[in-house]
Structure formats: C-alpha cells, structure tokens
Design a protein around this motif. Sequence first.
Motif, PDB file in Angstrom:
ATOM      1  N   ASP A   1       8.409  -8.819 -13.440  1.00 44.62           N
ATOM      2  CA  ASP A   1       9.083  -9.808 -14.280  1.00 44.62           C
ATOM      3  C   ASP A   1       8.274 -11.104 -14.320  1.00 44.62           C
ATOM      4  O   ASP A   1       8.402 -11.961 -13.441  1.00 44.62           O
ATOM      5  CB  ASP A   1      10.488 -10.069 -13.723  1.00 44.62           C
ATOM      6  N   PHE A   2       7.460 -11.241 -15.364  1.00 48.59           N
ATOM      7  CA  PHE A   2       6.721 -12.482 -15.561  1.00 48.59           C
ATOM      8  C   PHE A   2       7.359 -13.294 -16.686  1.00 48.59           C
ATOM      9  O   PHE A   2       6.683 -13.952 -17.467  1.00 48.59           O
ATOM     10  CB  PHE A   2       5.244 -12.196 -15.823  1.00 48.59           C
ATOM     11  N   ALA A   3       8.700 -13.216 -16.727  1.00 46.46           N
ATOM     12  CA  ALA A   3       9.504 -14.072 -17.603  1.00 46.46           C
ATOM     13  C   ALA A   3      10.373 -15.005 -16.766  1.00 46.46           C
ATOM     14  O   ALA A   3      10.665 -16.128 -17.163  1.00 46.46           O
ATOM     15  CB  ALA A   3      10.377 -13.225 -18.530  1.00 46.46           C
ATOM     16  N   SER A   4      10.783 -14.526 -15.602  1.00 40.11           N
ATOM     17  CA  SER A   4      11.583 -15.313 -14.644  1.00 40.11           C
ATOM     18  C   SER A   4      12.808 -15.947 -15.284  1.00 40.11           C
ATOM     19  O   SER A   4      13.143 -17.107 -15.018  1.00 40.11           O
ATOM     20  CB  SER A   4      10.712 -16.412 -13.997  1.00 40.11           C
ATOM     21  N   GLY A   5      13.485 -15.163 -16.140  1.00 36.37           N
ATOM     22  CA  GLY A   5      14.681 -15.698 -16.786  1.00 36.37           C
ATOM     23  C   GLY A   5      14.373 -16.902 -17.651  1.00 36.37           C
ATOM     24  O   GLY A   5      15.180 -17.822 -17.773  1.00 36.37           O
ATOM     25  N   VAL A   6      13.183 -16.919 -18.262  1.00 38.28           N
ATOM     26  CA  VAL A   6      12.631 -18.050 -19.012  1.00 38.28           C
ATOM     27  C   VAL A   6      12.525 -19.272 -18.083  1.00 38.28           C
ATOM     28  O   VAL A   6      13.152 -20.315 -18.294  1.00 38.28           O
ATOM     29  CB  VAL A   6      13.422 -18.377 -20.289  1.00 38.28           C
TER      30      VAL A   6
ATOM     31  N   GLY B   1       8.702 -27.796 -10.276  1.00 35.81           N
ATOM     32  CA  GLY B   1       7.648 -27.049  -9.615  1.00 35.81           C
ATOM     33  C   GLY B   1       6.708 -26.257 -10.478  1.00 35.81           C
ATOM     34  O   GLY B   1       5.664 -25.805  -9.994  1.00 35.81           O
ATOM     35  N   ARG B   2       6.997 -26.079 -11.742  1.00 32.06           N
ATOM     36  CA  ARG B   2       6.235 -25.149 -12.566  1.00 32.06           C
ATOM     37  C   ARG B   2       4.763 -25.537 -12.732  1.00 32.06           C
ATOM     38  O   ARG B   2       3.886 -24.677 -12.845  1.00 32.06           O
ATOM     39  CB  ARG B   2       6.925 -25.033 -13.936  1.00 32.06           C
TER      40      ARG B   2
ATOM     41  N   ILE C   1       5.124 -16.444 -16.928  1.00 33.19           N
ATOM     42  CA  ILE C   1       6.041 -17.288 -16.163  1.00 33.19           C
ATOM     43  C   ILE C   1       6.476 -16.544 -14.894  1.00 33.19           C
ATOM     44  O   ILE C   1       7.631 -16.156 -14.746  1.00 33.19           O
ATOM     45  CB  ILE C   1       7.285 -17.657 -16.992  1.00 33.19           C
ATOM     46  N   PRO C   2       5.570 -16.338 -13.962  1.00 27.51           N
ATOM     47  CA  PRO C   2       5.968 -15.655 -12.729  1.00 27.51           C
ATOM     48  C   PRO C   2       6.778 -16.588 -11.835  1.00 27.51           C
ATOM     49  O   PRO C   2       6.795 -17.812 -12.044  1.00 27.51           O
ATOM     50  CB  PRO C   2       4.620 -15.317 -12.077  1.00 27.51           C
ATOM     51  N   PRO C   3       7.444 -16.048 -10.825  1.00 24.30           N
ATOM     52  CA  PRO C   3       8.061 -16.916  -9.830  1.00 24.30           C
ATOM     53  C   PRO C   3       7.005 -17.811  -9.178  1.00 24.30           C
ATOM     54  O   PRO C   3       5.820 -17.455  -9.121  1.00 24.30           O
ATOM     55  CB  PRO C   3       8.655 -15.936  -8.815  1.00 24.30           C
TER      56      PRO C   3
END
Length: 421
Positions: free
Chosen positions: A42-47, A248-249, A400-402
């Motif tokens: 999951d490289f969306a991470s819930g947007v 943190g992004r 958008i990974p964790p």
Amino acid sequence: MPTLYERCQKVMSGVSSRASTLGVVDSKGSYLYTEDGRKVLDFASGVAVNALGGDNEEVANAIREELSHMIHVGHNVVYYESYVAFAEKLVEVTGGNTKVYFSNSGAEANEGAMKLAKYYTKRPAIISFRNSFHGRTIGCVSITGSSAKYRKYYEPLVPAIYWADYCNPYRDPDGLTEENGKLKCLSQFDELFEKLIDPDQVAAIIVEPVQGEGGYIVPDKRFLQGLRDICDAHGILLIFDEIQTGFGRTGEIYAYQTFGVRPDILTSAKALGGGIPLSAIIARKGIMDAWPAGAHGGTFGGNPLACAAGLKTLEIFERDSIMDNVKKQGFYFREQLTHLQETHPCIGDVRGVGLMNAIELVKPDGTPDAEKTADIRAKALEKNVLLLSCGSDHNVIRFIPPLNVKKEEIDECLTTLDEVL
C-alpha cells in the motif's frame, strides 16, 4: 457471494471516486489484505493518512485507552487531557508562539483559515494558485484550481478569489529566471496588484508548500520565500495548506520547516489524527487571539480518540527518529526513480521531498500521457502494488508509503514499477 465492491454499488452514492475495486479486510504496516486473499503493498496510505502504516499497535492501544474513558464530550463544552496535551505538543513543535484550533477535515481547516484571515485583516480577497487543491466544500472549491469538475454546477462560488500561477520547475523552468531583479514566477503579482486587486484588499495568499493533487510539484524555495516577502510588504497573511505535506511527510513535522519559510497560518489534517479524522488550524498567537469566541466553531473537532492517536503518533515520531527515516528513504526512493528514468524515457520528471515523491509520465513529444499513467497503475495493482495518480493532466504517479517504510518495501515497489514500465 458478492464482493464488497459489488455490494457497495447497490447502496452507496457514486459521487465518491475510488482508485480501485479492492475489498480490504485487514491491514498491517505497509500492506493491505483483501477479501480474495491478496497481500497488497500500500503506497497510497489512505491518501497520506496512515503515517505509521495500517494497524499500528501502539496507536491502536492509545485509542483503546482513551475509549475506556470517553468517546465524545465536546470541545465546546468541556476540557479534556488528550485535547489540551496534543494542542500543547503542536504549539511546541511549531515554535511555541502559536495557538491551535481543532476541527475534523482538511476542508474544514482551510475554511476556518480563510475565515480567520478575513476576520483578522478585515479584508475581503484571497489569492490562490492554479492547479491547487484545498477541499470540496463550497468555500474550498472556490480556491481550488485543479479541475473544473470540482466546480461544475456549483457556481456562484465565494467571491473575491484571485488566481496566480504556481512555481513549476519542470513545466516552466523560465519562471525561475530573474526579470528586473525578481523571479518571473513572482513578478505576476505586480500585474495582479496593479490591474485586478489592490494588495490592501487581500486578506491572505493560500498555497500548498508542495502541490498535492496538482501533481506533487515541488517549488523552488525562493518562490515560497518570495510569497513571504510579498505578504510582509502588504500586510497580507500567508497561509500554508499543509493538509498533505504536514505531520512528517516531507521529513520535518511541517513542510514550512523543510523550506525554512514560516507562514502566518497553517492547516493540518490527514495524518494528524493517527488515522482518525482530525484537522487543525495553527496560527501565530496574535492572530488567534484576535478571533473571539463564537466567530468560528464546530461540534466534533478535537475528538478525544483522534487527539490521543495523534499524540501517540507524534511520540513515536520522536522516539523512533521517524523523520530521519523519511529523509533517508525518500532520498533513496528518488535516486532509484531517477535510475528508472534513464531506461524508461516515458518518465519525464522525477520529483519529491521526503516521502512525498512522484514521476510525471509523458509522450515522446513531452506532452502529458494520462493513458499510460492509468495503465501503469492498473498493471501495478495486478502485481499487488497500490499506487495513486495526481496532476491536473492526470499524468503523475505519486508514491505515498508510510513514514516508517523499509528499504525492502521501496525496492518491492520499484521492481514492480520497472516490470510494468
């Protein structure tokens, strides 16, 4: 037996667009587990919401602990520990001279920020940027410039909104050259103030320090500094929409710290609540203190569970040096994407900061290739890697990974991307 997707089509409005037809039954770290037995990276991470991945045990335990005391009590009725403690922590990490107002979503925060700016300055106008995204409420649609479909049939919108072009080093490198001692991407404000709106009528300039929906466009730092200078010269408030960049992004708690340009007001959401809906307006004390009781409000802002989750997430950030991981893995990710670009000429640009990274897909003549972008995403999902697209021309894939992602997980994504390309 019908799938979750099939059941959903019968009962849910189709107005909410979705990136896939996956039915998910579990999540752990960087992976989703589907109803048909697949394990999907999951490289969306819930947007950009799940900063520490799916089902982080410590965050979940913090929520359970708060749940044993209260679910909701109302921040406009009483005070409670998680609410006050999280606000104290946010003030601390934003310099100590700020105050906080909690709400529920990014759109709510941006609506509130506009209201705060207008109330404080007593001015009517807002300047926003083309290709921006700030939310889907009427007020936020009015300052969103990335798609006509967000505005269709909703006119008239909020008046006194003016538009400027964002700094896009890939599509407009000429904007970073100097003209009369000023960057061309900033000289547009001279004409705007001369011909369309006097600067003393402008309450705020609202800008994403990195454009999200518009294509993960990373501006030159001088652009953001120039906006700060323009605002200072004319008594205009600078609002940073940090809904996606924040918490943190980009490798700091907020992107303004990454770029070294401080706004007067910033908005934060998505990852802020550790996966539970929460947003915040964070502004200089003097601005917040001029906003009296009753000038803004809401029922569910600062929910105890969300504040507890956000507080625990920030604690983990600090204890486990998560920002160091964001910088390290983000640099590695961009480096490897650049290597892919060397062998796949359809990648026109690689860009990003921290773990907010993207590739722009183009045709041989350099024009946007939306069809190939959609095809790459679809084929990656067939190989169990979930990716999202963005960009006003629908030709950008964002990663958008964790924030605690491992190198091995990035390599898994890169290998799949290479195979698909």
